[in-house]
Motif scaffolding. Structure first.
Motif, mmCIF file in Angstrom:
data_model
loop_
_atom_site.group_PDB
_atom_site.id
_atom_site.type_symbol
_atom_site.label_atom_id
_atom_site.label_comp_id
_atom_site.label_asym_id
_atom_site.label_seq_id
_atom_site.Cartn_x
_atom_site.Cartn_y
_atom_site.Cartn_z
ATOM 1 N N GLU A 1 -6.219 0.725 2.599
ATOM 2 C CA GLU A 1 -5.607 0.611 3.918
ATOM 3 C C GLU A 1 -4.123 0.262 3.781
ATOM 4 O O GLU A 1 -3.740 -0.403 2.819
ATOM 5 C CB GLU A 1 -6.333 -0.521 4.671
ATOM 6 N N ASP A 2 -3.301 0.706 4.723
ATOM 7 C CA ASP A 2 -1.882 0.363 4.693
ATOM 8 C C ASP A 2 -1.690 -1.038 5.280
ATOM 9 O O ASP A 2 -1.767 -1.231 6.483
ATOM 10 C CB ASP A 2 -1.068 1.383 5.488
ATOM 11 N N PHE B 1 -10.047 -6.443 1.324
ATOM 12 C CA PHE B 1 -9.491 -5.080 1.294
ATOM 13 C C PHE B 1 -9.466 -4.488 -0.113
ATOM 14 O O PHE B 1 -8.884 -3.427 -0.316
ATOM 15 C CB PHE B 1 -8.072 -5.099 1.871
#
Ligand SMILES: [Zn+2]
Ligand SMILES: [Zn+2]
Length: 182
Positions: free
Chosen positions: A52-53, A72
């Motif tokens: 994920e950014d 994450f």
């Protein structure tokens, strides 16, 4: 009388990145953290390696306690030298990284990660002869003759290019650095 309920918490301690505000890796921000969902007054601006950014979206507390890395499957820097696994995880998953021109890496000395002090140029390196020698030695492979390596280093600056990243060994206290350019 109206009193503000906002209390600024002290930033968590990062043994491998002692002052992330000074290095610019952590900045004051009203943004909510993408991990704990709280607006805690600071966000991390450095690289986040994850699916994920998450750049600019994590608070330093979720980095320090490992929750951002766990949730994450993120890491914040690279280590290219051998280091015991527990230290590797502490450096890559519970320490704010820093922005480099090329893929950045954490410097290792005396079997452990060194403390990142920030970017440095010729002026800062010359104040610490062993850092100059360290970055000079590393350049030796890439730049054939020593004259060119010296010229390259003399042209380096703290906020420009080329630049260098300055570390200090947490065990023996030696300063070390490596050079970087776009
Ligand atoms: Zn958070
Ligand atoms: Zn050392």
């Amino acid at each position: 009388m109206i009193r503000s309920l906002a209390v600024t918490e002290p930033l968590p301690e990062f043994p491998y990145h002692p002052d992330p505000v000074a290095t610019g890796a952590v900045v004051p921000s009203p943004a909510e953290c993408g991990c704990c969902g709280r607006a805690r007054g600071y966000v991390y601006t450095g690289p986040v390696y994850a699916a994920e950014d998450l750049r600019g979206r994590l608070c330093p507390w979720c980095i320090a306690n490992g929750s951002a890395a766990e949730r994450f499957e993120a890491q914040f820097t690279e280590v290219v030298d051998d280091v015991p696994l527990d230290r590797l995880f502490a450096i890559t998953q519970r320490t704010p990284g820093f922005n480099g021109w090329q893929q950045e890496h954490w410097m290792i000395h005396c079997g452990d990660g060194a403390a990142f002090l920030g970017s440095a140029g010729a002026a800062e390196l010359l104040e610490r002869p062993e850092a100059w020698a360290s970055v000079r030695q590393e350049l030796g492979d890439g730049l054939q003759d020593s004259w060119r390596a010296e010229q390259y280093l003399m042209a380096s600056s703290k906020n420009g290019q080329p630049t260098a990243y300055l570390f200090q060994c947490r065990v023996c206290g030696a300063h070390l650095a490596y050079a970087d350019a776009p």
